[in-house]
Design a protein around this motif. Structure first.
Motif, PDB file in Angstrom:
ATOM      1  N   ASN A  29       0.861  -1.180   0.000  1.00  0.00           N
ATOM      2  CA  ASN A  29       0.000   0.000   0.000  1.00  0.00           C
ATOM      3  C   ASN A  29       0.888   1.216   0.000  1.00  0.00           C
ATOM      4  OD1 ASN A  29      -1.708   2.207   0.865  1.00  0.00           O
ATOM      5  ND2 ASN A  29      -3.228   0.636   1.407  1.00  0.00           N
ATOM      6  N   HIS A  81      -9.149 -12.712  -1.951  1.00  0.00           N
ATOM      7  CA  HIS A  81      -9.439 -11.285  -2.061  1.00  0.00           C
ATOM      8  C   HIS A  81      -8.589 -10.507  -1.074  1.00  0.00           C
ATOM      9  CE1 HIS A  81     -12.952 -12.131  -4.570  1.00  0.00           C
ATOM     10  NE2 HIS A  81     -13.241 -13.114  -3.718  1.00  0.00           N
ATOM     11  N   HIS A  83      -7.742  -6.803   0.846  1.00  0.00           N
ATOM     12  CA  HIS A  83      -8.440  -5.568   1.176  1.00  0.00           C
ATOM     13  C   HIS A  83      -7.946  -4.451   0.276  1.00  0.00           C
ATOM     14  CE1 HIS A  83     -10.132  -7.701   4.410  1.00  0.00           C
ATOM     15  NE2 HIS A  83      -9.117  -7.600   5.280  1.00  0.00           N
ATOM     16  N   THR A  84      -8.849  -3.562  -0.049  1.00  0.00           N
ATOM     17  CA  THR A  84      -8.458  -2.408  -0.870  1.00  0.00           C
ATOM     18  C   THR A  84      -7.734  -1.397   0.003  1.00  0.00           C
ATOM     19  OG1 THR A  84     -10.523  -1.246  -0.439  1.00  0.00           O
ATOM     20  CG2 THR A  84     -10.484  -2.781  -2.328  1.00  0.00           C
ATOM     21  N   GLN A  87     -10.152   0.345   2.251  1.00  0.00           N
ATOM     22  CA  GLN A  87     -10.554  -0.456   3.405  1.00  0.00           C
ATOM     23  C   GLN A  87      -9.466  -0.461   4.489  1.00  0.00           C
ATOM     24  OE1 GLN A  87     -11.331  -4.172   1.426  1.00  0.00           O
ATOM     25  NE2 GLN A  87     -13.551  -3.780   1.219  1.00  0.00           N
TER      26      GLN A  87
END
Length: 764
Positions: A29, A81, A83-84, A87
């Motif tokens: 991130n 999946h 997390h974005t 999120q």
């Protein structure tokens, strides 16, 4: 368990995430950066572990058939999946405010971010684990740095301490010592501060206040006939402490497998002792000049191969070996019982065994004696603080056996450190090699005892006045053990006898036994108090001649001694007179009354006499001190015991009151009667002026004489927490020096008088 895996798999992304990468990978991130964490082992319960093992076996058995079926179909990848970024950002913001959200907060957060409540729950759990690991890592780095720093400081201080040597005894110095210069400076400062406070107080109360120096007497009142000896209170400098004891080896117990080894060693040690007792040349070679037997170390090494391969002798260790034989007035059963009982063993050798303890009974044997094996501790001493004590743990084995159609009891001590390496070593290091005695019954309750003493001792500096006494084997050799045993057996026989007439006011045989037990306790107390046993620290008096005066203090609060602070001073002097001349002077109360420092000019009158040996000097006396203050209501008494043997002599006395004597004679327990004994220890000693060679043919000057050790004790204060001052130390030192001077002068006068009488007889 599978539901948890599904919840983790639903956290988003197309990448396969294992449990290891979950805790080690860095989140990609751009707005947040995380350090990689150490992999944590998964927590698996016993039930899950068993099911996993069964699952693995089932998977292994069916893997070959499934492989053939799946090779024809393409493999399908599971979709995970992540997390974005949005999120994670929202979750981090909530985490900063509330690291432990409740169910409602997690439900609301899952609805806002489009996640399941379990996903939110696991994210917070993982985030808290990550934060805890980061904190632990940071603290670990700080603690490791502090630990390294403390280790370096410890090694530096240890190296500094190893270089320090006490200038008086050559041993390690007492930690926390303060120089006399610092004490004088501090004393002067405190004196000025006291004068200033007294001046201020005087201005308020309208009259002058005396300072501490005006309150203190110029010297101590050391009246030997006053009991208890009390001095004025306030007293500043040091109370001497005790050093750690070798007895503090906790949890020293032999395990079952070690007991088997110990029994095998006991048999080997017994065989060695019997051979050393019964074999003469070439194992033992007699010195024609001294008449003593010397152990041939090479022959000993050839004859006996000790099973444990102990360390070979080095230059740092000195071997002491001696042998002697004598007949004592005690049967073998009583002797053996005294050796296997630590308390009776101490009572049998009060001037050699300072402390003894049975740590563990490894084998009870038959009737508690034959075949008995014990783990023992002992501290051996010489009656002077100038000689270090010897401490040792050892195994003691007792066995009755037949040797050449003769029945013997063998008591053998052998070392423990050969197979018990966790043992803390003593200072100086003392190894008790197979030693002990053979006891053979003789008619009329007598026994023949053959004693062998064999040890290795670390070579440490000893005060020169005791150097020959220790190195010649006179201090801890078989001759001294056997001489003390012979004397104590006579004393025990006298205690049990009923046909020995007593002189004086003793009303009954029971009163006689009680008085003898009281005197025995007095002897033991004196022996323990004037030696360096029990870690007792002694300080050299700077102004003493030949550096032979030592002082110490003790805080006493138990029964048997006066409670309070006791000051003890001991001095050893070489005298050019035979030991029996010195003994005769000091044991005779009429001749000792000529020594003003001991009697204060008061005459002594014997009111009771108990003979407890064949020598006339072996006796107990109850003396009345004839002073003007005596009346029918108050009478001062003195309890005295004198004893002598080949290795040395003792004269010990203590003032007692009439009530205490009546208590002892009324068949009450005399252990509560307080005693503060004083006395003398005399041992024969040859003075060698040329470093230890004793051959007159080589031109060395040898003078026969004796060593006189004087021990004085005074009750400095009835308060155990009180402190002693330097004037008290100076006073008892002067009293000690005056005592030695008057004894030497009295011996010199007697010698001149006897010589003049001899010359007059020749002229006639």
């Amino acid at each position: 368990m599978y539901a948890d895996c599904e919840a983790i798999s639903s956290m988003g992304g197309n990448m396969v995430v294992s449990s290891e990468t979950l805790f080690t990978s860095t989140f990609q991130n751009p707005n947040f950066t995380y350090l990689p964490l150490e992999p944590l082992p998964p927590m698996i319960t016993k039930e899950e572990n068993g099911s996993l093992l069964r699952g693995k076996e089932e998977m292994k058995s069916g893997s070959e058939s499934e492989l053939q079926e799946t090779t024809e179909q393409p493999l399908k990848k599971k979709r995970y999946h992540r997390h974005t970024a949005h999120q994670i950002q929202e979750l981090e913001a909530v985490f900063k405010e509330c690291p432990h959200p409740d169910d409602k907060q997690r439900m609301k957060l899952s609805q806002e971010l489009g996640l399941k409540p379990r996903q939110v729950k696991f994210w917070f759990q993982n985030r808290r684990t990550q934060m805890k690991a980061q904190q632990d890592r940071s603290e670990n780095v700080i603690l490791r740095a502090e630990n390294d720093s403390l280790k370096s400081e410890f090694y530096r201080l240890q190296a500094e301490l190893s270089k320090l040597v006490c200038p008086n005894c050559g041993g390690p110095p007492v930690p926390g010592g303060v120089s006399f210069d610092e004490l004088r400076i501090e004393n002067a400062r405190l004196g000025e501060e006291l004068e200033r406070v007294c001046a201020i107080a005087s201005s308020y109360i309208g009259r002058p206040i005396q300072t501490m120096g005006e309150l203190m007497p110029p010297s101590l009142e050391l009246d030997m006939n006053i009991y208890p000896r009390q001095f004025l209170e306030p007293m500043p400098p040091p109370i001497l402490s005790k050093t750690p004891s070798y007895l503090d080896n906790n949890n020293l117990i032999l395990m079952e497998e070690e007991k088997t080894i110990a029994m095998e060693l006991a048999m080997s040690a017994t065989d060695e002792l019997v051979k050393m007792c019964r074999t003469n040349e070439p194992l033992w070679v007699r010195n024609n000049k001294t008449g003593k037997e010397v152990l041939n170390l090479d022959e000993h090494s050839r004859m006996f191969h000790w099973p444990l391969n102990l360390k070979q002798r080095s230059s740092e260790f000195r071997t002491e070996a001696s042998r002697d034989s004598s007949v004592v007035i005690m049967n073998s059963i009583t002797l053996v019982d005294a050796f296997v009982n630590a308390h009776k063993w101490m009572e049998l050798f009060p001037s050699i065994v300072a402390r003894a303890k049975c740590v563990q009974v490894i084998s009870q044997g038959v009737s508690g004696t034959n075949g008995c094996l014990q783990l023992m501790y002992a501290e051996l001493h010489v009656l002077s603080p100038l000689v270090p004590t010897r401490e040792a743990y050892f195994l003691r084995y007792c066995q009755q056996q037949n040797v050449e159609d003769e029945t013997y009891w063998a008591i053998v001590d052998f070392p423990l450190d050969g197979f018990h390496n966790s043992l803390q070593t003593s200072f100086p290091l003392y190894k008790r090699r197979p030693s002990g005695c053979l006891i053979q019954d003789m008619p009329n309750g007598y026994s023949r005892v053959t004693w062998v003493e064999h040890a290795e001792i670390e070579e440490k500096p000893i005060h020169q006045i005791f150097s020959h006494f220790v190195h010649s084997g006179m201090a801890f050799g078989a001759n001294r053990w056997l001489a003390v045993l012979e004397r104590q057996c006579e004393r025990v026989a006298s205690l049990m006898a009923t046909n020995i007439p007593d002189i004086g006011v003793i009303p009954s045989p029971e009163a006689r036994k009680n008085l003898m037990r009281l005197s025995q306790r007095m002897i033991r107390t004196f022996c323990v108090n004037i030696s360096s046993c029990s870690g007792q620290v002694w300080t050299a008096v700077p102004d003493s001649t030949d550096d032979t005066v030592r002082i110490t203090t003790r805080k006493v609060s138990e029964a048997g001694q006066p409670n309070g602070l006791i000051l003890c001073a001991v001095s050893t002097t070489w005298l050019p007179y035979p030991d029996h001349h010195v003994f005769d002077l000091l044991r005779d109360e009429r001749r000792r009354a000529q020594l003003e420092v001991l009697s204060n000019g008061n005459a002594l009158h014997e009111v009771a006499h108990i003979a407890n040996g064949s020598h006339p000097g072996n006796c107990i006396s109850l003396l009345r001190i004839n002073v003007s203050s005596n009346s029918s209501q108050h009478v001062d008494l003195m309890l005295q015991e004198s004893c002598t043997n080949k290795s040395g002599s003792l004269v010990v006395y203590s003032t007692v009151d009439v009530d205490s004597v009546q208590l002892a004679m009324s068949v009450e327990d005399p252990s509560c009667i307080p005693l503060l004994p004083l006395g003398f220890f005399i041992t024969p000693m040859e003075l060698v002026n040329d470093g230890g060679c004793k051959d007159e043919a080589n031109g060395h000057n040898i003078t026969t004489g004796s060593l006189l050790t004087v021990g004085l004790q005074v009750l400095a204060s009835t308060i155990p927490s009180a402190k002693i001052n330097l004037s008290s130390i100076a006073a008892i030192n002067n009293h000690l020096c005056t005592t030695v001077q008057q004894i030497s002068s009295a011996l010199s006068s007697n010698c001149i008088g006897s010589c003049n009488e001899g010359d007059n007889g020749k002229e006639k």
